[in-house]
Design a protein around this motif. Structure first.
Motif, PDB file in Angstrom:
ATOM      1  N   GLU A 171       0.825  -1.205   0.000  1.00 50.53           N
ATOM      2  CA  GLU A 171       0.000   0.000   0.000  1.00 50.53           C
ATOM      3  C   GLU A 171       0.857   1.252   0.000  1.00 50.53           C
ATOM      4  N   LYS A 172       1.878   1.283   0.841  1.00 53.64           N
ATOM      5  CA  LYS A 172       2.731   2.459   0.936  1.00 53.64           C
ATOM      6  C   LYS A 172       3.530   2.663  -0.353  1.00 53.64           C
ATOM      7  N   GLN A 173       4.107   1.574  -0.864  1.00 57.91           N
ATOM      8  CA  GLN A 173       4.924   1.697  -2.067  1.00 57.91           C
ATOM      9  C   GLN A 173       4.073   2.109  -3.271  1.00 57.91           C
ATOM     10  N   SER A 174       2.869   1.565  -3.352  1.00 58.28           N
ATOM     11  CA  SER A 174       1.974   1.922  -4.454  1.00 58.28           C
ATOM     12  C   SER A 174       1.565   3.388  -4.369  1.00 58.28           C
ATOM     13  N   ALA A 175       1.363   3.864  -3.139  1.00 58.50           N
ATOM     14  CA  ALA A 175       0.994   5.267  -2.954  1.00 58.50           C
ATOM     15  C   ALA A 175       2.154   6.194  -3.324  1.00 58.50           C
ATOM     16  N   ASP A 176       3.367   5.782  -2.964  1.00 60.49           N
ATOM     17  CA  ASP A 176       4.542   6.610  -3.260  1.00 60.49           C
ATOM     18  C   ASP A 176       4.911   6.580  -4.738  1.00 60.49           C
ATOM     19  N   HIS A 177       4.688   5.425  -5.374  1.00 60.61           N
ATOM     20  CA  HIS A 177       5.084   5.251  -6.774  1.00 60.61           C
ATOM     21  C   HIS A 177       3.936   4.603  -7.545  1.00 60.61           C
ATOM     22  N   PRO A 178       2.876   5.360  -7.806  1.00 65.40           N
ATOM     23  CA  PRO A 178       1.682   4.780  -8.424  1.00 65.40           C
ATOM     24  C   PRO A 178       1.902   4.218  -9.825  1.00 65.40           C
ATOM     25  N   ASP A 179       2.937   4.651 -10.493  1.00 67.82           N
ATOM     26  CA  ASP A 179       3.178   4.201 -11.867  1.00 67.82           C
ATOM     27  C   ASP A 179       4.213   3.088 -11.954  1.00 67.82           C
ATOM     28  N   SER A 180       4.652   2.573 -10.785  1.00 69.67           N
ATOM     29  CA  SER A 180       5.684   1.536 -10.776  1.00 69.67           C
ATOM     30  C   SER A 180       5.153   0.257 -10.133  1.00 69.67           C
ATOM     31  N   ALA A 181       5.719  -0.872 -10.563  1.00 72.40           N
ATOM     32  CA  ALA A 181       5.354  -2.149  -9.961  1.00 72.40           C
ATOM     33  C   ALA A 181       5.931  -2.241  -8.552  1.00 72.40           C
ATOM     34  N   VAL A 182       5.217  -2.892  -7.657  1.00 75.83           N
ATOM     35  CA  VAL A 182       5.692  -3.071  -6.287  1.00 75.83           C
ATOM     36  C   VAL A 182       6.900  -3.997  -6.299  1.00 75.83           C
ATOM     37  N   SER A 183       7.935  -3.611  -5.569  1.00 79.82           N
ATOM     38  CA  SER A 183       9.167  -4.396  -5.534  1.00 79.82           C
ATOM     39  C   SER A 183       9.514  -4.710  -4.086  1.00 79.82           C
TER      40      SER A 183
END
Length: 309
Positions: A82-94
């Motif tokens: 959730e946090k990573q998606s919010a910070d980088h909405p255009d990138s795949a979660v890693s």
């Protein structure tokens, strides 16, 4: 290309079961690291390609005394996502997790890394310009290979590969690095053929673009200790945020050295990873056969502040 370069430079790669381990570990909570907060420091977010990498985390908020990377610790994979998606909405979660000690026994040793670098180089198709043998006392190296290539990321460059057993005790790069490591050579056995310094310069301007050193030691029979230093003018270690999953590790914390350098320390299945970074410089350690407290003592003796400023 950037990820390919990071992989080529890393002496340790993840096991093929990394993604399975993420889900398995996320479902088995372990004791979380010490509470903290968000951090400023610069590190490369190494995805599931690196077993040894310095991994994923929860809202932890302590200001770096020296480093400049943002690190977040998480207690669940869902929170991390959730946090990573919010910070980088255009990138795949890693999300990267460590391999087990058994899996990582097959990973490249420092000696194998040095052998690969000397035989093939680190940038792909490199043309050998010269090969020399020398003495450390006179030349500062025992063997040297100079190569050139037109690299898609770095451009037209010349790379210089140097090896010497004496690097286990001291690394010197004019104008950049003078690192006394004699205490490591006294406490451990330097790994045979496991020491290298690589310098990359632009061909036209002769400008130093990056320096990579990699050193291997044996703390006890059957165990390994690898120490890497990198200076890279293309990668400011604070540009990318790091997300770490607490449950992927047996233990993890941000350790503040006496000279005020913050070191990310993580342990899993008898393996320890340490990383510290500042601007375009970073230091990374992978070790087996050392305890967490012993690693803290070693980190204290590395004089990281001088190396990273």
């Amino acid at each position: 290309m950037k990820q390919e370069i990071q992989r080529a430079f890393s002496p340790l790669h993840a096991s093929p079961h990394t993604l399975e381990e993420v889900l398995k570990m996320a479902a088995t909570p372990k004791t979380p690291p010490k509470s903290g907060a968000k951090k400023n420091a610069r590190t490369l977010l190494i995805a599931a390609a690196l077993a040894a990498a310095f991994l994923t985390l929860t809202a932890f908020a302590v200001d770096y005394v020296l480093n400049h990377r943002e690190i977040f610790f998480f207690d669940s994979l869902e929170a991390l996502t959730e946090k990573q998606s919010a910070d980088h909405p255009d990138s795949a979660v890693s999300c990267a997790v460590p391999g087990s000690a058994e899996e990582n026994e097959e990973l490249e040793t420092p000696s194998q890394y040095v052998s690969r670098a000397m035989e093939k180089g680190l940038l792909g198709e490199e043309t050998v310009l010269s090969q020399e043998k020398g003495t450390y006392a006179q030349d500062g190296w025992e063997r040297r290979i100079i190569r050139s290539c037109e690299e898609s990321f770095y451009g037209d460059v010349v790379t210089e590969y140097r090896t010497a057993a004496e690097y286990a005790e001291q690394i010197v790069v004019d104008g950049l690095l003078d690192w006394d490591l004699s205490f490591l050579a006294e406490q451990m056995t330097p790994m045979e053929g496991g020491q290298i310094v690589v310098l990359c310069r632009s061909r036209e301007e002769n400008e130093l673009l990056w320096v990579k050193t990699h050193l291997g030691y044996i703390p006890q029979e059957g165990k390994r200790f690898s120490l890497s230093y990198e200076y890279n003018t293309f990668f400011d270690r604070g540009q990318e945020v790091q997300y770490i999953l607490n449950s992927a590790y047996d233990r993890g914390e941000i350790y503040l050295t006496k000279d005020n350098v913050e070191v990310l320390m993580q342990e899993y299945d008898g393996q320890i990873w340490c990383s510290a970074a500042n601007g375009y410089k970073s230091v990374n350690i992978y070790a087996t056969g050392c305890t967490f407290e012993e690693m803290k003592q070693i980190v204290e003796q590395l004089d990281l502040r001088t190396i990273l400023i």
